[in-house]
Design a protein around this motif. Structure first.
Motif, short mmCIF file in Angstrom:
data_model
loop_
_atom_site.label_atom_id
_atom_site.label_comp_id
_atom_site.label_asym_id
_atom_site.label_seq_id
_atom_site.Cartn_x
_atom_site.Cartn_y
_atom_site.Cartn_z
N ALA A 1 1.10 -1.03 0.57
CA ALA A 1 0.73 0.20 0.00
C ALA A 1 0.77 1.25 -0.07
O ALA A 1 0.45 2.54 -0.86
CB ALA A 1 -1.03 -0.30 1.14
N ALA A 2 2.05 0.70 0.85
CA ALA A 2 2.92 2.60 0.68
C ALA A 2 3.33 2.54 -0.82
O ALA A 2 3.71 3.50 -1.39
CB ALA A 2 3.67 2.77 1.98
N MET A 3 3.79 1.05 -1.29
CA MET A 3 4.33 1.25 -2.84
C MET A 3 3.31 2.45 -3.86
O MET A 3 3.65 2.48 -4.69
CB MET A 3 4.73 0.32 -3.26
CG MET A 3 6.20 0.10 -2.34
SD MET A 3 7.49 1.14 -2.21
CE MET A 3 7.78 1.98 -0.74
N GLN A 4 2.26 1.99 -3.29
CA GLN A 4 1.18 2.63 -4.28
C GLN A 4 0.87 3.87 -4.16
O GLN A 4 0.92 4.47 -5.68
CB GLN A 4 -0.05 1.65 -4.04
CG GLN A 4 -0.18 0.25 -4.85
CD GLN A 4 -0.32 0.10 -5.93
OE1 GLN A 4 -0.59 1.21 -7.20
NE2 GLN A 4 1.02 -0.72 -6.00
N GLN A 5 1.41 4.82 -3.03
CA GLN A 5 1.53 6.35 -3.00
C GLN A 5 3.74 6.63 -4.31
O GLN A 5 2.69 7.72 -3.68
CB GLN A 5 1.37 6.54 -1.40
CG GLN A 5 0.43 5.98 -1.04
CD GLN A 5 -0.77 6.18 -1.65
OE1 GLN A 5 -1.70 5.09 -1.94
NE2 GLN A 5 -1.29 6.77 -2.24
N VAL A 6 3.54 5.18 -4.17
CA VAL A 6 4.84 5.99 -4.52
C VAL A 6 4.69 6.72 -6.12
O VAL A 6 4.00 5.97 -7.31
CB VAL A 6 6.06 5.10 -5.06
CG1 VAL A 6 7.49 5.77 -5.66
CG2 VAL A 6 6.41 5.10 -3.73
N VAL A 7 4.96 7.85 -6.78
CA VAL A 7 4.39 8.03 -7.69
C VAL A 7 5.25 7.31 -9.03
O VAL A 7 6.46 6.61 -9.27
CB VAL A 7 5.26 9.16 -8.44
CG1 VAL A 7 5.43 10.19 -9.57
CG2 VAL A 7 4.30 10.71 -7.36
#
Length: 376
Positions: free
Chosen positions: A78-84
């Motif tokens: 989920a955190a990596m999904q917020q990376v552009v």
């Protein structure tokens, strides 16, 4: 990397008086959580991954930096999904590479917060504790570097503006030098011809440096423009080698003949990659040694290699050579000039062509830089 959420609790580090005071007097001085004080002062988030169970444990500040609520579940995925998106693949690859190889981690990337939708630049620093034990942890900190990154982007725009202004008179100077050189040849003036040839070499070097600075400023603001066209790889290699030998005649460059392979790519940008790799091979190897360049078809990709007999690169530096402004520091390299941006630009250009670039090297055994491009 399959991970699960687990709330992270900070370790309490208590400090008690050493003067033999009683329990009652100690109660007047509550124990200090020094770890929490340090973390709060630095305003950083912390994260831990259990190397055995794969559990991902972010602190409240870490969740906040990714736009999550403090009491909200945030998995690694989920955190990596917020990376552009344009930074996501490289960020995940860097984390997984450090995790698998148990090496130190540092990566910068841009995120868009889940709930607040704010754009932030973050950096992750981390590594392993007790790498030889079964209870090891992969852990580190997350920092908000937005202000620092904005300053970098302003600097890059300034460099780009200044470099563009410098390029215009140099281009005119190059044209006049070529005109004078042609005139000197007709007059059979050997001295003037030789002197103008040296001037032309220096002008070309300056133009190459300015082009590198322009490309750096474009890369750092995410504006490297790719203008694709169909061209022959072997013809481009021959042209770049001829140009390199004109500017740098201290090495022998051999071309391994390859079949007529055509690619649909930005010819000028791929030329810059080849020029950078050949220039580095010459700078980091003894005069008179050989540099080899070859290409071959690998399925749907063409692989181009530049081999030198130079200093080589230590294993711990191999993963860093494509970072901006990174230079391998040693007694042998301290006299080699450069900005530490050439390989970074190569990496950015190849990435925007959906290719890969890497290096195979051992200290004292030379280096082989390779990159791939999709064929037409």
């Amino acid at each position: 990397m399959q991970t699960q959420f687990l709330t992270l609790s900070n370790n309490n580090i208590n400090e008690f008086p050493e003067d033999g005071s009683s329990t009652e007097s100690r109660q007047l001085h509550p124990p200090l959580d020094l770890a929490q004080i340090a973390i709060d002062s630095a305003n950083v988030g912390i994260w831990v991954i259990n190397a055995v169970t794969g559990e991902f444990m972010p602190s409240s500040r870490t969740k906040e930096l990714f736009g999550f609520a403090p009491d909200e579940e945030m998995t690694f995925d989920a955190a990596m999904q917020q990376v552009v998106e344009k930074y996501r693949q490289n960020t995940i690859a860097a984390i997984e590479n450090a995790y698998k190889k148990q090496t130190n981690l540092y990566v910068e990337y841009q995120v868009i917060g889940l709930h607040d939708h704010q754009s932030r630049w973050l950096s992750i620093t981390g590594g392993f504790t007790n790498p030889d034990l079964t209870s090891s942890y992969f852990s580190g900190i997350v920092m908000d570097i937005t202000q620092h990154k904005q300053n970098e982007l302003k600097r890059s725009k300034f460099i780009g503006m200044v470099s563009h202004e410098l390029k215009t008179p140099l281009t005119a100077l190059k044209a006049y030098v070529q005109m004078l050189s042609n005139w000197a040849k007709k007059q059979k003036d050997g001295f003037a011809t030789g002197a103008l040839s040296k001037v032309d070499k220096q002008v070309r070097k300056m133009l190459n440096m300015i082009n590198s600075l322009l490309n750096l400023s474009s890369a750092e603001v995410g504006q490297i423009h790719i203008n694709k066209q169909l061209f022959s790889v072997d013809e481009l290699i021959a042209e770049v080698v001829e140009e390199t030998l004109f500017v740098t005649s201290s090495h022998h460059i051999t071309i391994t003949p390859c079949e007529n392979i055509q690619v649909n790519a930005d010819r000028e940008k791929i030329e810059q990659v080849l020029v950078n790799l050949l220039s580095n091979a010459a700078k980091y190897s003894e005069k008179g040694t050989s540099i080899g360049i070859s290409c071959k078809l690998q399925g749907e990709m063409v692989e181009i290699s530049v081999l030198d007999q130079g200093l080589g690169i230590a294993q711990e530096a191999i993963d860093k050579v494509f970072l901006p402004h990174y230079r391998v520091e040693s007694k042998e390299t301290e006299k080699v000039t450069g900005f530490g941006i050439g390989l970074y630009l190569c990496s950015e250009i190849i990435s925007r062509h959906d290719g890969k670039i890497w290096v195979e090297s051992e200290p004292g055994e030379g280096s082989t830089f390779k990159f791939t491009l999709p064929v037409n």
